[in-house]
Design a protein around this motif. Structure first.
Motif, mmCIF file in Angstrom:
data_model
loop_
_atom_site.group_PDB
_atom_site.id
_atom_site.type_symbol
_atom_site.label_atom_id
_atom_site.label_comp_id
_atom_site.label_asym_id
_atom_site.label_seq_id
_atom_site.Cartn_x
_atom_site.Cartn_y
_atom_site.Cartn_z
ATOM 1 N N GLU A 137 -2.734 10.087 -17.357
ATOM 2 C CA GLU A 137 -1.394 10.849 -18.156
ATOM 3 C C GLU A 137 -0.918 11.807 -16.854
ATOM 4 O OE1 GLU A 137 -4.460 10.611 -19.573
ATOM 5 O OE2 GLU A 137 -3.860 9.320 -20.963
ATOM 6 N N SER A 138 -1.689 12.473 -16.284
ATOM 7 C CA SER A 138 -1.267 13.545 -15.244
ATOM 8 C C SER A 138 -0.648 12.598 -14.042
ATOM 9 C CB SER A 138 -2.399 14.245 -14.548
ATOM 10 O OG SER A 138 -3.607 13.438 -14.001
ATOM 11 N N LEU A 139 -1.216 11.545 -13.650
ATOM 12 C CA LEU A 139 -0.662 10.706 -12.798
ATOM 13 C C LEU A 139 0.916 10.185 -13.264
ATOM 14 C CD1 LEU A 139 -3.585 8.701 -11.282
ATOM 15 C CD2 LEU A 139 -2.276 10.434 -10.210
ATOM 16 N N GLU A 140 0.919 9.908 -14.547
ATOM 17 C CA GLU A 140 2.272 9.334 -15.040
ATOM 18 C C GLU A 140 3.222 10.422 -14.899
ATOM 19 O OE1 GLU A 140 4.083 7.394 -19.205
ATOM 20 O OE2 GLU A 140 1.822 7.556 -18.779
ATOM 21 N N ARG A 141 2.883 11.576 -15.134
ATOM 22 C CA ARG A 141 3.669 12.931 -14.939
ATOM 23 C C ARG A 141 4.266 13.012 -13.564
ATOM 24 N NH1 ARG A 141 0.435 16.514 -16.154
ATOM 25 N NH2 ARG A 141 0.288 17.623 -14.449
ATOM 26 N N TYR B 27 9.594 7.483 -1.586
ATOM 27 C CA TYR B 27 9.993 6.385 -2.430
ATOM 28 C C TYR B 27 11.133 5.663 -2.186
ATOM 29 C CZ TYR B 27 12.825 9.346 -5.156
ATOM 30 O OH TYR B 27 13.807 10.105 -5.602
ATOM 31 N N ASN B 28 11.104 4.251 -2.720
ATOM 32 C CA ASN B 28 12.358 3.529 -2.277
ATOM 33 C C ASN B 28 13.506 3.915 -3.591
ATOM 34 O OD1 ASN B 28 11.238 2.306 -4.308
ATOM 35 N ND2 ASN B 28 11.753 0.163 -3.419
ATOM 36 N N SER B 29 14.650 3.337 -3.164
ATOM 37 C CA SER B 29 15.841 3.520 -4.282
ATOM 38 C C SER B 29 15.484 2.575 -5.598
ATOM 39 C CB SER B 29 17.014 2.995 -3.637
ATOM 40 O OG SER B 29 16.975 1.775 -3.172
ATOM 41 N N GLY B 30 14.679 1.725 -5.522
ATOM 42 C CA GLY B 30 14.215 0.996 -6.703
ATOM 43 C C GLY B 30 13.214 1.571 -7.401
ATOM 44 N N LYS B 31 12.522 2.802 -6.930
ATOM 45 C CA LYS B 31 11.672 3.493 -7.699
ATOM 46 C C LYS B 31 10.338 2.624 -7.789
ATOM 47 C CE LYS B 31 15.047 6.847 -8.847
ATOM 48 N NZ LYS B 31 15.689 7.293 -10.174
ATOM 49 N N ASN B 32 9.886 1.713 -7.141
ATOM 50 C CA ASN B 32 8.846 0.897 -7.486
ATOM 51 C C ASN B 32 7.807 0.819 -6.382
ATOM 52 O OD1 ASN B 32 10.529 -0.602 -5.996
ATOM 53 N ND2 ASN B 32 10.754 -2.437 -7.424
ATOM 54 N N SER B 33 8.266 1.504 -5.000
ATOM 55 C CA SER B 33 7.371 1.332 -4.069
ATOM 56 C C SER B 33 7.374 2.852 -3.405
ATOM 57 C CB SER B 33 8.024 0.436 -2.989
ATOM 58 O OG SER B 33 7.340 0.607 -1.602
ATOM 59 N N VAL B 34 6.034 3.249 -2.854
ATOM 60 C CA VAL B 34 6.000 4.358 -2.267
ATOM 61 C C VAL B 34 5.410 4.276 -0.874
ATOM 62 C CG1 VAL B 34 5.599 5.791 -4.478
ATOM 63 C CG2 VAL B 34 3.702 4.923 -3.343
ATOM 64 N N LYS C 117 12.915 13.709 -10.320
ATOM 65 C CA LYS C 117 13.478 15.055 -10.301
ATOM 66 C C LYS C 117 13.218 15.608 -8.587
ATOM 67 C CE LYS C 117 12.019 17.004 -14.659
ATOM 68 N NZ LYS C 117 11.156 17.874 -15.371
ATOM 69 N N LEU C 118 13.000 14.578 -7.691
ATOM 70 C CA LEU C 118 12.922 14.986 -6.191
ATOM 71 C C LEU C 118 13.741 13.844 -5.514
ATOM 72 C CD1 LEU C 118 9.116 15.806 -6.034
ATOM 73 C CD2 LEU C 118 11.258 17.410 -6.058
ATOM 74 N N PRO C 119 14.927 13.962 -5.819
ATOM 75 C CA PRO C 119 15.913 12.860 -4.853
ATOM 76 C C PRO C 119 15.582 13.269 -3.248
ATOM 77 C CG PRO C 119 17.267 14.711 -5.889
ATOM 78 C CD PRO C 119 15.895 14.767 -6.670
ATOM 79 N N TYR D 111 6.739 10.373 -12.870
ATOM 80 C CA TYR D 111 8.140 10.593 -13.207
ATOM 81 C C TYR D 111 8.570 11.805 -12.684
ATOM 82 C CZ TYR D 111 11.552 12.616 -16.491
ATOM 83 O OH TYR D 111 12.805 12.809 -17.044
ATOM 84 N N GLU D 112 7.952 12.776 -12.133
ATOM 85 C CA GLU D 112 8.530 13.986 -11.456
ATOM 86 C C GLU D 112 8.987 13.663 -9.962
ATOM 87 O OE1 GLU D 112 6.032 17.338 -11.573
ATOM 88 O OE2 GLU D 112 6.073 17.729 -13.528
#
Length: 797
Positions: free
Chosen positions: A142-146, A163-170, A154-156, A149-150
């Motif tokens: 749960e904490s990792l999911e939060r 992270y990438n623009s597709g938000k599926n790679s870090v 919330k951190l452009p 998400y943040e």
């Protein structure tokens, strides 16, 4: 008088060599040992090849940038694209990997999810502070999911960084210390620290890690080049010796030739060490070149020796004639080749100057080694037996020579029509050639680091840095709101170019400051307006001082700003269009009276360097052609002979250039050398043929046809042997994993094949067709240099 001097000189050389055999061999051994002791000074380059001269405007701009911000290519990135990363066990392992790397002495700082800093307003005073993004020490799904998400929503500020623009790679960004980036310490860190720890993470979690960044790419690519130098020298020696033996059917002839070129290669490495030159993309080609140029020397000398033994069986007389007859022609061929490479020393590029100097020195060295070692070694051995001379009577060789003679005699028109047709087709192909300034195009496509580059191009829009330096012409000018807005406008334009990644500059920090001021609401991730600027900008500056990373985007005086973007691999034509559009946009956004804005960075320097190299090599090749034309004029004192000798050598170069156009092989640093190498070698064949032709002319009392056919029969076999050995020797390079090396090997092989046919078919055809114009006594009676002494037999008797 000239003839007698030449005959007397070469007879004296022959006597000196044969009378001082032991002394010469001892001297060669001592020189070899001394040069081998210089190998320890050989250095493999730890920087990209800078093809531009130091005073070139692009280099001046780049050095200006480095003086403000230091080395720019210090970023290594490790990334994953796997949802299982955000499970407690894997997340802890990922953070541990980043922490371990951060403690290494070679690392300046790391940026990873685990050590991200979040900007927020201070609670007890005015201003901002940086607080850890990850506050927990233990994690639940749960904490990792939060956290996930943040980070993504919330951190452009960290988009494109973490992270990438597709938000599926870090990914984790690892910034090396700038003073070790261009040293061997970088290589040690990657091989002994980075790679083992990444492999341990992959083994523990089962997650595939993609690693890239210029320091990493350069290290692995350089190691591949080093690995392949030895492999190609060994393979070239093996293949050439195998074919050499197939032709000569003599173990000792093969052994003597291999010993000669191996010593030549040892000298080449020794001279590189002695001069303290780095092994670069060009100087790495010199050892195989020595094999290429040494083998023809061996073939001509050994073939002549065996022909003499077959004719009269007198070993002493045969060895003296080998040195005095073939030695003179071989000297001329090697001098012309060395001169061609020496023209590189007239360019302004340090890289080309070093290559030209070392190549020309080693070409003369391999000539001397061939001239000394082969006659001396044979003088210690028994006279070759009949089985060693049988290759001179081989039926298939005889048929090949007969076919050449028949073609020249009966099908001259067909030869000319074929030559003109090939020329026309080549001109069409040449118009399709393009120049490539890609840093990664020649890299091994099968290697893992290449697929990692493609991953970052796909997920993060590139890995090759392009820098934009903004000079505001006044101290603290960068943090003026007007300047920030101009930078932001330019960044928006760059973001719309598909080949570029999201740019990074001080603007991102200012935007993040405003977001933090408004309780980290991502909707306020924007530049402050005129009412907010005083408060937000003053605190953004203090935040920049704390946020180590973004402080490097503004210099200490506040006058210079840096915009960094990363670019995908693009064609030179596309890059030039982008550059032109970008410069047009810059001139619109930044008034020239208030700002100096320049494009720089490794990607730009390499692109410009490639174009500069191509221009310089075209000039060098033209100089080589002119120089060799002067040699021909000096040797034969006939303008028509210059034309006749150059046409068969320029045609193969045009055919190869046409092939490159049709096959889509671009002009680049590796392929442009094809023309210089091939021209130097094909001219050697021409000189041997014309030297023998002139000798036969005098011997036959100016009977042109008889002289052409006699020269074709005697030199045709040696030229055929030479070309076949070199064809397969260069074909070895096609097993390389580097695209440039494959292209170099294939193109030189093809060019040498065309050159052989051109010298054996077109050259004698031209001599016969123009016989009345070029082969009279006035034209050839008194050459400046007697290449093959025709009166030597009388002097020896």
């Amino acid at each position: 008088m000239d003839k007698l001097f030449s005959i007397g000189f070469w007879s004296a050389v022959a006597r000196f060599i044969l009378r001082n055999r032991t002394l010469i061999l001892v001297a060669i051994a001592i020189i070899t040992v001394l040069l081998a002791s210089q190998w320890k000074h050989m250095r493999f380059t730890y920087t990209e090849a800078n093809l531009l001269p130091d005073d070139h405007e692009i280099n001046i701009e780049y050095n200006k940038f480095l003086s403000q911000f230091g080395e720019e290519g210090n970023l290594i990135v490790i990334g994953v694209k796997d949802n299982s990363l955000f499970t407690p066990e894997n997340f802890v392992a990922w953070n541990s990997l980043s922490s371990d790397l951060r403690t290494a002495n070679e690392v300046d700082l790391t940026l990873s999810i685990g050590d991200l800093r979040q900007l927020q307003k201070k609670k007890d005073s005015v201003g901002f502070e940086l607080v850890p993004f990850v506050k927990d020490s233990t994690f639940t799904p749960e904490s990792l999911e939060r956290y996930q998400y943040e980070l993504f929503e919330k951190l452009p500020f960290y988009e494109g960084l973490i992270y990438n623009s597709g938000k599926n790679s870090v990914r984790t960004a690892i910034y090396l210390k700038k003073d070790i980036v261009n040293t061997s310490v970088r290589k040690d860190f990657i091989e002994r620290v980075l790679v083992p720890r990444i492999e341990a993470f992959e083994q523990k979690t089962g997650i595939n890690v993609y690693t890239s960044g210029m320091p990493y790419i350069r290290t692995l690519n350089s190691q591949n080049i080093i690995d392949e130098i030895g492999m190609f020298i060994g393979a070239a020696l093996f293949v050439t010796s195998l074919i050499f033996f197939f032709f000569f059917r003599s173990f000792r002839a093969t052994f003597i030739s291999m010993i000669t070129v191996i010593i030549g290669v040892m000298w080449a490495f020794g001279i590189l060490g002695l001069l303290h030159y780095e092994i670069t993309v060009l100087t790495a080609l010199i050892p195989p070149l020595i094999i290429v140029i040494g083998i023809p020397n061996c073939i001509f000398l050994i073939n002549k020796y065996q022909q003499e033994i077959k004719n009269h069986g007198n070993q002493a007389k045969s060895l003296q004639r080998v040195i005095s007859k073939v030695g003179n022609a071989t000297l001329m061929t090697n001098v012309t080749t060395a001169s061609g490479f020496a023209t590189f020393m007239l360019t302004n590029s340090q890289l080309l100057k070093e290559f030209g100097a070392v190549a020309s020195i080693n070409i003369i060295a391999i000539f001397l080694l061939s001239l000394f070692i082969i006659p001396i070694m044979y003088s210690y051995m028994a006279v070759p037996k009949y089985k060693h001379l049988k290759h001179l009577n081989k039926e298939w060789i005889g048929k090949f020579v007969d076919w050449m003679e028949r073609m020249v005699k009966e099908h001259r028109i067909a030869i000319y029509v074929s030559a003109v047709a090939l020329l026309c087709a080549s001109i069409i192909g040449i118009y399709n050639i393009h120049i490539s300034g890609s840093i990664i195009e020649d890299m091994p496509k099968t290697k893992e680091f290449y697929s990692d580059i493609k991953f970052y191009e796909s997920e993060y829009d590139g890995i090759m840095p392009l820098e934009i330096l903004v000079d505001t012409k006044r101290k603290k000018g960068v943090m003026k709101l007007a300047t920030l807005r101009r930078i932001d406008e330019l960044q928006d334009y760059i973001s719309d170019i598909p080949e570029f990644s999201k740019p990074i500059s001080v603007v991102e920090l200012v935007k993040y400051s405003k977001q933090a001021y408004y309780n980290n609401n991502p909707e306020y991730y924007q530049l402050p307006n005129s009412q907010e600027r005083t408060f937000i900008l003053s605190h953004a500056k203090s935040s920049a001082d704390d946020a180590n990373l973004l402080a490097s985007y503004v210099d200490s005086t506040g006058q210079f700003a840096r915009i960094t973007t990363f670019m995908k691999d693009a064609s030179t034509e596309r890059f030039e269009r982008i550059e032109e559009d970008l410069e047009g946009e810059i001139s619109k956004i930044f008034p020239e009276d208030r700002y100096d804005v320049s494009l720089t960075g490794k990607a730009l320097v390499f692109q410009k360097g490639t174009k500069y190299l191509v221009r310089n090599l075209v000039v060098s090749l033209s100089l080589a052609v002119f120089l060799i034309a002067l040699f021909m004029a000096w040797m034969f004192r006939s303008f028509r002979m210059i034309l006749v000798s150059l046409i068969p050598n320029l045609l193969p170069l045009l055919i190869t250039a046409g092939l490159m156009g049709f096959l889509g092989v671009p002009i680049k640093p590796s392929t442009i050398l094809v023309f210089s190498v091939a021209f130097g070698i094909s001219v050697d064949d021409t000189i041997h043929f014309l030297a023998k032709y002139r000798q036969e002319l005098i011997a036959s009392n100016w009977k042109i046809k008889k002289s052409v056919y006699a020269a074709l029969r005697e030199t045709g076999v040696s030229m055929f042997y030479t070309s076949i050995v070199l064809f397969f020797g260069f074909s070895v390079f096609t097993i390389s994993s580097f695209g440039g090396t494959v292209a170099l090997g294939a193109l030189v092989s093809a060019t040498l094949l065309f050159a052989m046919l051109s010298n054996l078919l077109l050259l004698p055809s031209l001599l016969l067709s123009l016989e009345r114009n070029i082969a009279n006594k006035e034209t050839l009676r008194k050459p400046a240099l007697s290449i093959i002494p025709e009166q030597e037999d009388e002097l020896e008797e």
